[in-house]
Design an enzyme around this catalytic site. Structure first.
Site, short mmCIF file in Angstrom:
data_model
loop_
_atom_site.label_atom_id
_atom_site.label_comp_id
_atom_site.label_asym_id
_atom_site.label_seq_id
_atom_site.Cartn_x
_atom_site.Cartn_y
_atom_site.Cartn_z
N CYS A 51 1.46 2.00 -19.02
CA CYS A 51 0.18 1.82 -18.33
C CYS A 51 -0.30 3.14 -17.71
O CYS A 51 0.40 4.14 -17.72
CB CYS A 51 0.31 0.75 -17.25
N HIS A 183 -2.61 10.48 -17.29
CA HIS A 183 -2.47 11.95 -17.38
C HIS A 183 -3.76 12.60 -16.89
O HIS A 183 -3.73 13.58 -16.14
CB HIS A 183 -2.24 12.41 -18.82
S1 SF4 Z 1 0.77 -0.51 -12.42
FE1 SF4 Z 1 1.55 -0.64 -14.51
S2 SF4 Z 1 3.62 -1.53 -14.23
FE2 SF4 Z 1 2.48 -1.93 -12.32
S3 SF4 Z 1 1.54 -3.97 -12.61
FE3 SF4 Z 1 0.03 -2.46 -13.26
S4 SF4 Z 1 0.35 -2.31 -15.50
FE4 SF4 Z 1 2.21 -3.24 -14.64
#
Ligand code: SF4
Length: 531
Positions: A51, A183
Site C-alpha cells: 500500500c 514513494h
Molecule cells: S495503511 Fe496499508 S497496511 Fe494499514 S490498513 Fe491501510 S492499506 Fe492496510
C-alpha cells in the site's frame, strides 16, 4: 496459442479485458511496445503489491537511521514495515541509529471514534523522553486519513515544543494504487522539509549522492566502498544507511546517481529544477553494469586523472573476482530465470544474470509506471488519471542562491548522447523476442508462468516466494535477498552467483522423503450417534 494467450485464456471476460494490456510477449518488431501500468489491481485478485503507507514508511523514510519513524495507526500496519526489508544501517560515530525499533501509536477502536491526535502527541513525547531523537517522522495509515487526524499540525507543534525536526506524511494506505504513491509522497516531504537545510560543504573534489539505494544486505556499503576507492566524496544516500543529517546537505553534491528509478526519480527531478544537479542512471548490480556505471560517472566529470583512477580500481576489483566468476559461470551457463520485484531490481538483476550466462525470460514489476518499462521518453504520453492526481505534484522553482549548472547546454547535449544523464531507457529494450513482461502480476499468473516457462530459478517478492518454493522451483526473495547479500558491485556478484548456484544445484527436494511414503496411512473409524 502463444504463452501470453494461454495465460490470459483462463480469465473471465471482464478480468481478461483488464489484464490483457498488462501482459506483453515481446516480438521481433521495431520500437518498444506499450504496456499498461500503475493502474488499480482487479479486486479479488491476489496481487503482490503493497500500500501507499508501505511505500512511504517501508521503502523511503524507514531506512533513515537517525530519526524515529512513528507509524500513526493500528499495530497491524506497523508490523509489516518492521525489519522485513533488511535495510542495514550502522550509527556514525556519536550518531543515532533507531533502525532496530518499531514505533507505532497502536490505535484502538476508541481512538478511531474519538480521534488519535492525543495518542500521537503522547507517542512523540515518549519517543523524545526515551530516545532524544533530533528528527521524528510520522507516517499515516488508512484510519488516520479516514478520521481526519492532522499529523502535520501535530508535527509543527512537536517541533516548537521539543526543538526538533518533525515531519508528517499523509501517506494513508488507500491513497494510491500501490506503494509507488508512497514513494512520491515521501520524496515530496524530503524535498519540502529536509533537503537544502544543511550548510556543510563537500570535502572532496567530486561529490555524489546515491539515490534509490536502500542498503539491502549491505549493497550500499559495497557501492560506497568502490566509489570511495576511486576518490569520490559521498554526501548522502537516499536512504539505505542514510541519515536526515546527511540528506540536509544533499544539495551540495555535484551529481546524483539514481539506482532505483521508480522510488526516487521525483527527488532527482526536483533537485535538478531547484539546484541544477544533474542525475545519472546507474546500476551497480552486475559486473558489466558496475563497470559501465563507474566509467559513466568519470566521463560525466571528464577529468583524465579520475578516468585513470577508475580504470585502476576496475582492474584491481576484477582481478580479485575473476576466478570465482568463471567457476560459477560454468555452472550456470544456459539457465533461464524469471524475476519480479517492486521497482528497478527486475531490470538491474538482468544485467548480473547475463554476466553469469543466465537468460531472463520472464520479468515484471509490482508497482512500476510505464517509463520504468518503456523508458522516460514515454512520459509525455502518459495520461494522468484520478489516482495519480490524488498525489501532490510540487512546483519547484530554481533556488535564487543555490541553483548552479556545471555545463552549458551544448556540453549537456553532447553528454546526453553518450551517457544516461537525466534519462532512463527502461527494462523492455533489454529483453528479447519471445520473453514475457507482466505488470502487477498475481498468484494465479505466477503459477501459470512457472508451468509455461519452467524457469530454472525465479526471483520473487515477499508474498509470492512460497508459491514458487512449494512448486519445487528454486526461488530467491529479491526485495531483501532472504538472509544473504550484498549482491552489488564486484564482490556482490560473486555472493549472488554462489547463492543461486547453491539454490539450483542442491538437490534438496530429492533428499526429502515425504511422510506419506515412509509412514502408514492414518487409520480411523466413524463414530457418533452416542454409541
Ligand atoms: S495503511 Fe496499508 S497496511 Fe494499514 S490498513 Fe491501510 S492499506 Fe492496510
Amino acid at each position: 496459442m502463444n504463452e501470453r494467450a494461454r495465460m490470459l485464456d483462463q480469465y473471465a471476460s471482464r478480468v481478461y479485458k483488464n489484464r490483457k494490456d498488462h501482459v506483453l510477449q515481446l516480438e521481433d518488431t521495431p520500437g518498444v511496445p506499450e504496456i499498461t501500468a500503475n493502474t488499480r489491481t482487479v479486486p479479488g485478485i491476489i496481487t503482490n503489491r503493497g500500500c501507499c503507507y508501505a511505500g512511504c514508511k517501508g521503502v523511503v523514510v524507514g531506512p533513515l537511521k537517525d530519526c524515529c519513524v512513528i507509524t500513526h495507526g493500528p499495530i497491524g500496519c506497523g508490523f509489516y514495515s518492521w525489519g522485513t526489508r533488511r535495510n542495514k544501517a550502522a550509527a556514525s560515530e556519536g550518531g543515532q541509529n533507531y533502525i532496530p525499533y518499531c514505533f507505532s501509536t497502536d490505535m484502538q477502536e476508541s481512538d478511531i471514534v474519538f480521534g488519535g491526535e492525543k495518542k500521537l502527541k503522547a507517542a512523540i513525547k515518549e519517543a523524545v523522553d526515551i530516545f532524544h531523537p533530533k528528527y521524528i517522522m510520522i507516517c499515516s495509515t488508512c484510519p488516520v486519513g479516514l478520521i481526519g487526524d492532522d499529523v502535520h499540525a501535530v508535527a509543527r507543534q512537536a517541533e516548537e515544543e521539543y526543538g526538533i525536526t518533525c515531519v508528517g506524511f499523509s501517506c494513508e494506505g488507500y491513497k494510491g494504487v500501490s506503494q509507488s504513491a508512497g514513494h512520491h509522497i515521501a520524496n515530496n516531504g524530503l524535498m519540502k522539509h529536509i533537503i537544502g537545510t544543511g550548510d556543510k560543504r563537500p570535502a572532496g573534489k567530486y561529490s555524489l549522492n546515491i539515490l534509490g539505494e536502500y542498503n539491502i544486505g549491505g549493497d550500499g556499503w559495497e557501492e560506497e566502498r568502490i566509489l570511495k576507492r576511486i576518490g569520490y566524496d559521498i554526501i548522502s544516500v537516499f536512504t539505505g544507511d542514510g541519515s536526515v543529517e546527511a540528506i540536509q546537505n544533499a544539495h551540495t553534491a555535484d551529481l546524483n546517481l539514481v539506482m532505483c528509478h521508480r522510488s526516487i526519480n521525483y527527488v532527482a527531478e526536483m533537485m535538478k529544477s531547484k539546484y541544477g544537479t544533474d542525475w545519472l542512471k546507474v546500476n551497480f548490480i552486475g559486473v558489466g553494469a558496475t563497470i559501465k556505471s563507474l566509467r559513466d560517472i568519470a566521463k560525466y566529470f571528464g577529468d583524465p586523472d579520475l578516468m585513470a583512477r577508475t580504470e585502476e580500481v576496475i582492474a584491481d576489483e576484477l582481478a580479485a573476482i575473476g576466478e570465482d566468476v568463471e567457476y560459477y559461470k560454468n555452472r550456470l551457463k544456459g539457465k533461464r530465470a524469471g524475476i519480479f520485484s517492486g521497482g528497478s531490481r527486475s531490470h538491474h538483476f538482468q544485467a548480473l544474470l547475463k554476466d553469469l550466462g543466465v537468460e531472463t525470460i520472464i520479468a515484471g514489476y509490482e508497482f512500476a509506471h510505464r517509463d520504468d518499462y518503456e523508458g522516460r521518453d514515454v512520459i509525455p504520453q502518459i495520461k494522468e488519471d484520478a489516482d495519480s492526481k490524488n498525489i501532490e505534484n510540487l512546483t519547484i522553482d530554481a533556488d535564487p542562491e543555490l541553483y548552479k549548472t556545471r555545463y552549458s547546454d551544448e556540453v549537456m547535449h553532447a553528454l546526453r548522447e553518450q551517457l544516461p544523464v537525466d534519462s532512463y531507457p527502461g527494462m523492455i529494450p533489454d529483453m528479447k523476442s519471445g520473453h514475457i513482461v507482466v505488470d502487477d502480476y498475481n498468484h494465479v499468473e505466477t503459477e501459470m508462468l512457472l508451468k509455461l516457462y519452467k524457469p530454472d530459478i525465479f526471483f520473487s517478492g515477499i508474498k509470492d516466494k512460497y508459491i514458487i518454493q512449494k512448486s519445487g522451483v528454486p526461488s530467491r526473495q529479491i526485495h531483501s535477498y532472504d538472509y544473504a547479500g550484498p549482491y552489488a558491485g564486484f564482490k556482490g556478484a560473486v555472493n549472488f552467483a554462489r547463492d543461486i548456484t547453491m539454490s539450483i544445484t542442491v538437490n534438496a527436494w530429492g533428499l526429502i522423503v515425504p511422510p506419506w511414503k515412509s509412514e502408514p496411512m492414518l487409520e480411523g473409524a466413524l463414530t457418533g450417534g452416542g454409541e
